[in-house]
Design an enzyme around this catalytic site. Structure first.
Site, PDB file in Angstrom:
ATOM      1  CE1 TYR A  73      11.220  -4.735   3.544  1.00 41.06           C
ATOM      2  CE2 TYR A  73      11.236  -7.176   3.294  1.00 41.06           C
ATOM      3  CZ  TYR A  73      10.749  -5.885   4.040  1.00 41.06           C
ATOM      4  OH  TYR A  73       9.359  -6.093   4.339  1.00 41.06           O
TER       5      TYR A  73
ATOM      6  CB  SER B 268      10.130  -8.751   7.053  1.00 43.91           C
ATOM      7  OG  SER B 268       9.702  -9.753   6.101  1.00 43.91           O
TER       8      SER B 268
HETATM    9  N1  LIG Z   1       3.364  -6.442   3.190  1.00 47.02           N
HETATM   10  C1  LIG Z   1       4.040  -7.429   3.463  1.00 47.02           C
HETATM   11  O1  LIG Z   1       3.941  -8.530   2.942  1.00 47.02           O
HETATM   12  C2  LIG Z   1       4.969  -7.267   4.619  1.00 47.02           C
HETATM   13  C3  LIG Z   1       5.596  -8.490   4.978  1.00 47.02           C
HETATM   14  C4  LIG Z   1       6.545  -8.502   5.961  1.00 47.02           C
HETATM   15  C5  LIG Z   1       6.931  -7.486   6.744  1.00 47.02           C
HETATM   16  N2  LIG Z   1       6.320  -6.269   6.312  1.00 47.02           N
HETATM   17  C6  LIG Z   1       6.485  -4.954   7.074  1.00 47.02           C
HETATM   18  O2  LIG Z   1       5.456  -4.398   7.697  1.00 47.02           O
HETATM   19  C7  LIG Z   1       5.553  -3.030   7.841  1.00 47.02           C
HETATM   20  C8  LIG Z   1       4.358  -2.315   7.430  1.00 47.02           C
HETATM   21  O3  LIG Z   1       4.391  -2.400   6.001  1.00 47.02           O
HETATM   22  P1  LIG Z   1       2.996  -2.514   5.202  1.00 47.02           P
HETATM   23  O4  LIG Z   1       2.990  -3.687   4.305  1.00 47.02           O
HETATM   24  O5  LIG Z   1       1.965  -1.869   5.713  1.00 47.02           O
HETATM   25  O6  LIG Z   1       3.433  -1.602   3.976  1.00 47.02           O
HETATM   26  P2  LIG Z   1       3.199   0.006   3.446  1.00 47.02           P
HETATM   27  O7  LIG Z   1       1.748   0.322   3.349  1.00 47.02           O
HETATM   28  O8  LIG Z   1       4.169   0.433   2.288  1.00 47.02           O
HETATM   29  O9  LIG Z   1       3.673   0.694   4.982  1.00 47.02           O
HETATM   30  C9  LIG Z   1       4.924   0.950   5.256  1.00 47.02           C
HETATM   31  C10 LIG Z   1       4.927   2.385   5.830  1.00 47.02           C
HETATM   32  O10 LIG Z   1       6.045   2.708   6.054  1.00 47.02           O
HETATM   33  C11 LIG Z   1       6.223   4.210   6.139  1.00 47.02           C
HETATM   34  N3  LIG Z   1       7.448   4.666   6.156  1.00 47.02           N
HETATM   35  C12 LIG Z   1       8.348   4.318   4.960  1.00 47.02           C
HETATM   36  N4  LIG Z   1       9.586   5.092   5.187  1.00 47.02           N
HETATM   37  C13 LIG Z   1       9.161   6.117   6.044  1.00 47.02           C
HETATM   38  C14 LIG Z   1       9.960   7.195   6.843  1.00 47.02           C
HETATM   39  N5  LIG Z   1      11.299   7.492   6.402  1.00 47.02           N
HETATM   40  N6  LIG Z   1       9.392   7.922   7.491  1.00 47.02           N
HETATM   41  C15 LIG Z   1       8.066   7.501   8.079  1.00 47.02           C
HETATM   42  N7  LIG Z   1       7.417   6.500   7.572  1.00 47.02           N
HETATM   43  C16 LIG Z   1       7.906   5.968   6.639  1.00 47.02           C
HETATM   44  C17 LIG Z   1       5.592   4.515   4.927  1.00 47.02           C
HETATM   45  O11 LIG Z   1       4.849   5.884   4.656  1.00 47.02           O
HETATM   46  P3  LIG Z   1       4.754   6.658   3.470  1.00 47.02           P
HETATM   47  O12 LIG Z   1       3.174   6.496   3.038  1.00 47.02           O
HETATM   48  O13 LIG Z   1       5.033   7.810   3.948  1.00 47.02           O
HETATM   49  O14 LIG Z   1       5.729   5.954   2.418  1.00 47.02           O
HETATM   50  C18 LIG Z   1       4.306   3.351   5.049  1.00 47.02           C
HETATM   51  O15 LIG Z   1       3.174   3.879   5.488  1.00 47.02           O
HETATM   52  C19 LIG Z   1       6.768  -2.597   7.261  1.00 47.02           C
HETATM   53  O16 LIG Z   1       7.725  -2.773   8.064  1.00 47.02           O
HETATM   54  C20 LIG Z   1       7.105  -3.679   6.374  1.00 47.02           C
HETATM   55  O17 LIG Z   1       8.267  -3.924   5.912  1.00 47.02           O
HETATM   56  C21 LIG Z   1       5.327  -6.338   5.232  1.00 47.02           C
END
Ligand SMILES: NC(=O)c1ccc[n+]([C@@H]2O[C@H](COP(=O)([O-])OP(=O)(O)OC[C@H]3O[C@@H](n4cnc5c(N)ncnc54)[C@H](OP(=O)(O)O)[C@@H]3O)[C@@H](O)[C@H]2O)c1
Ligand SMILES: Cc1cc2nc3c(=O)[nH]c(=O)nc-3n(C[C@H](O)[C@H](O)[C@H](O)COP(=O)(O)OP(=O)(O)OC[C@H]3O[C@@H](n4cnc5c(N)ncnc54)[C@H](O)[C@@H]3O)c2cc1C
Lengths: 441, 229
Positions: B134, B121
């Site tokens: 984070y 990120s």
């Molecule tokens: N959204 C943003 O603005 C943004 C910005 C920059 C970077 N990111 C990064 O992009 C990536 C995807 O995030 P997202 O935005 O799609 O949000 P998200 O929908 O919350 O996705 C995060 C995923 O990680 C999984 N997860 C968390 N802990 C885990 C564990 N211990 N074992 C297996 N799975 C686990 C969650 O699964 P569960 O359903 O089981 O909780 C969820 O599916 C993340 O790395 C996030 O930090 C997001």
């Protein structure tokens, strides 16, 4: 967030929610005073807007099952028709009924009970719907179909989201041998010639006419009547028959900004019409056209709604019963030609018989005209409303953004029955759109 | 999930790994129907480090492209008050993702091919008061990916670091994000697919975030510490 329909008028401040599951949806629905579902926002006016809570279905968009033998697809309401084509045309399947854009959701197609160029022969979208799962005011999901709660099924098709939130549905696709269309164009010098062409060609699977709205007097209603059939493998040249579903990826044009409204003065519209007519008139013979250009010519210009400028535009679409059609259409076209605010798009289509409680189509002719929003066109539209009343026509709610509750009732005796069904089922307190408020539905 | 759709649309078979993988049955069917590819589900917990070897062994076929999208935004304030919360954020964004990519890296190295994609990120580019727990975990992950890329560069294995800005996902639902700086998951997926093809090392999605990060990293600390951003 400011929301509008495809016509970008009216603009309404509304809270939006995009539930990710049935449970999410139920939580939101039960916690709000009133809600309306929203698909891909391709209805022109205010039918998919509720200031309190507009429930977007874009995250409820999974395909659930497909039966290779019957062509039955079960999918969530937010799936786009375009996604269905992308997934299943390569396997030889195409939607049974499709509107003039592929960017509509399954839920939107059901709620407006949309029609395609094959309505005269195959009816509206309901033709291909086997069942619908819909969430009611209590948050419970009910299945309705041709033989299970038929009333709810019937009113949901054409009910403009006012009978609940459609979650998923089963529809049947049509099997096709290729992605190509055999297109035949007939130039009709005036309205009666166009109507005659529709009647003579009523066996064509698809038919539609483009009308030159600027033509008047002798030429009033001059049109190009465009017929189409799905091309069989045996009708393709060998170069195309090798890969019958292949289509070159077309360039997409996007309109990145609002055109100043002066752009659409009557002269540019007239020029557009003339060019279209001249070039079309030469192509009387049969041509092979790919499915995308045939069914969705406007989709290749993304955001084309912006060419009408910031104030937005409105589409006037009505249908006249068969006996009144020629007279009604003549009256409308005369009024439009004399007002001199020619419309960019004027589309004429023959409807076949339709038996349904609140859907738009009835046997006869439907005409659709686009107008930029301004004082002059709004005045014209009011005159046209009166013509629709006089000739016993009615309006398409998926295109409407401006008619009054009185006009609706003067043209559609079914409105009161629709309201009482909504009341009896406890739907009127929970499901409401800006359009429903305006029309007192 | 958007990345899975994009890769499936390009004809790749898909292996989906998650906690409670069975909850992804509907997504599996959806992807299979849409793109006519096979999809398999695999139980996976990024925090259960000692299961990672077995997880990869149990995949059946080793993937060509492995994408790690695990992450947890968490609550900064709670993380300041409760070390358990802070630890969970760090482990979910750094330790877990680094562990699984490390295991996959060893397998890819043996095979001599593959692409590893880590979603980190822009928050990891400089620590800020509002989300530094984070952010620091993401910073660690970004550094890990850079090191991994360095290690594997001559072994035919490519490592892609993805630095998204704001993306409209479950993670950011309910947050008041500036619309112009927020992208859709499908855009991130397009960018990842493109970067895999071009063997890009580090990508920002959307591109303005490169500029924003560039500026933010250059603000002198003496000034930065007084800012509220
Ligand atoms: N959204 C943003 O603005 C943004 C910005 C920059 C970077 N990111 C990064 O992009 C990536 C995807 O995030 P997202 O935005 O799609 O949000 P998200 O929908 O919350 O996705 C995060 C995923 O990680 C999984 N997860 C968390 N802990 C885990 C564990 N211990 N074992 C297996 N799975 C686990 C969650 O699964 P569960 O359903 O089981 O909780 C969820 O599916 C993340 O790395 C996030 O930090 C997001
Ligand atoms: C270029 C263009 C060409 C068109 N051509 C045609 C045509 O040829 N024939 C035709 O019939 N129409 C046509 N239309 C209109 C369009 O097909 C309909 O307005 C359709 O309903 C839009 O679907 P949507 O998913 O965008 O729904 P929206 O516009 O978002 O919503 C339309 C209505 O459906 C309801 N709705 C949406 N999803 C659900 C749901 N899940 N549950 C309950 N209610 C729901 C909404 O409440 C609203 O009342 C055209 C529109 C455009 C922009």
């Amino acid at each position: 967030m400011k929301l509008s329909g495809w016509g970008r008028y009216p603009l309404i401040e509304a809270s939006t929610y995009a539930p990710r599951s049935e449970d999410d949806l139920r939580d939101i629905l039960l916690s709000k005073k009133s809600v309306i579902a929203r698909g891909n926002g391709r209805a022109y006016g205010d039918s998919a807007i509720n200031a309190d809570a507009t429930l977007e279905t874009r995250c409820l968009n999974r395909m659930i099952s497909f039966d290779q033998t019957s062509g039955q697809l079960v999918a969530e309401a937010g799936v786009l028709l375009g996604d269905i084509v992308a997934a299943f045309l390569p396997r030889g399947w195409f939607p049974m009924v499709t509107p003039g854009t592929k960017f509509v959701t399954l839920g939107g197609a059901i709620a407006a009970d949309v029609h395609g160029k094959n309505h005269h022969k195959e009816g509206s979208f309901r033709t291909c719907v086997d069942w619908i799962d819909i969430m009611g005011s209590d948050g419970e999901v009910h299945r309705c179909s041709w033989d299970e709660d038929r009333d709810l099924f019937d009113y949901t098709l054409g009910g403009m989201g006012l009978t609940g939130v459609i979650l998923r549905a089963a529809i049947r696709l049509r099997s096709v041998e290729s992605g190509w269309m055999r297109q035949r164009t007939i130039a009709a010098p005036n309205l009666s010639a166009a109507l005659e062409a529709f009647e003579v060609e009523k066996n064509a699977t698809y038919s539609v006419a483009w009308i030159d709205c600027c033509a008047s007097n002798r030429n009033l209603g001059r049109s190009l009547v465009i017929l189409g059939e799905h091309a069989k493998l045996s009708e393709l040249p060998s170069s195309k028959a090798k890969e019958p579903f292949h289509k070159k990826t077309k360039w997409k044009i996007s309109i990145p900004f609002d055109f100043p409204s002066i752009f659409l003065n009557r002269f540019s519209v007239r020029a557009f019409n003339n060019i279209y007519y001249q070039s079309g008139a030469k192509k009387i013979d049969v041509r092979l056209v790919d499915w995308d250009s045939y069914f969705y010519p406007l989709d290749s210009v993304l955001n084309w709604n912006r060419i009408y400028g910031r104030k937005g535009f409105s589409q006037f679409q009505c249908v006249f019963p068969l006996e009144q059609s020629e007279a009604g259409l003549t009256a409308i076209l005369e009024e439009v030609a004399s007002a001199g605010c020619g419309s960019f798009l004027a589309v004429l289509k023959r409807f076949g018989p339709q038996d349904s409680s609140f859907s738009f189509p009835m046997e006869g002719y439907t005409l659709a005209l686009d107008f930029p929003i301004n004082d002059k066109t709004l005045r014209l539209a009011e005159k046209l409303d009166q013509i629709v009343i006089d000739f016993k026509g009615r309006f398409y709610l998926a295109k409407d953004s401006r008619i009054s509750a009185q006009t609706l009732r003067a043209t559609d005796v079914r409105a009161d029955k629709f309201c009482s069904v909504r009341n009896a089922r406890g739907l009127s307190t929970r499901f409401a759109s800006a359009q429903a408020d305006r029309l007192v539905l | 999930m958007a990345v899975a759709h994009k890769l499936a649309s390009m004809g790749h078979p898909i292996q989906l790994a998650a906690r409670g993988a069975n909850s992804l049955l509907a997504d599996k069917t959806n992807i299979e129907l849409r793109y006519n590819v096979t999809v398999t589900l695999h139980e996976f917990d990024a925090l259960a480090l000692d299961t990672h070897d077995a997880f990869v062994a149990g995949l059946g076929e080793l993937p060509q492209i492995a994408v790690c999208a695990v992450g947890l935004l968490g609550d900064q304030y709670q993380a300041e008050q409760d070390v358990q919360v802070a630890s969970l954020i760090v482990r979910s964004n750094f330790e877990g993702p680094a562990s699984i990519l490390g295991v996959l890296a060893n397998h890819f190295e043996k095979r001599g091919s593959g692409i590893l994609v880590g979603i980190s990120s822009v928050a990891g580019e400089r620590g800020r008061a509002t989300n530094y727990v984070y952010g620091s975990a993401k910073a660690g992950f970004t550094a890990f990916l850079s090191g991994l890329r360095n290690r594997l560069a001559r072994k035919g294995i490519h490592v892609l670091t993805v630095l998204p800005g704001f993306v409209a996902t479950r993670m950011t639902e309910g947050l008041d994000l500036p619309a112009t700086l927020t992208t859709q998951p499908s855009r991130v997926a397009e960018a990842i697919a493109h970067a895999c093809k071009r063997k890009k090392n580090v990508i920002y999605v959307g591109r303005v975030w490169w500029l924003i990060t560039f500026v933010i990293r250059r603000i002198p600390e003496a000034l930065f510490k007084r800012l509220r951003i």
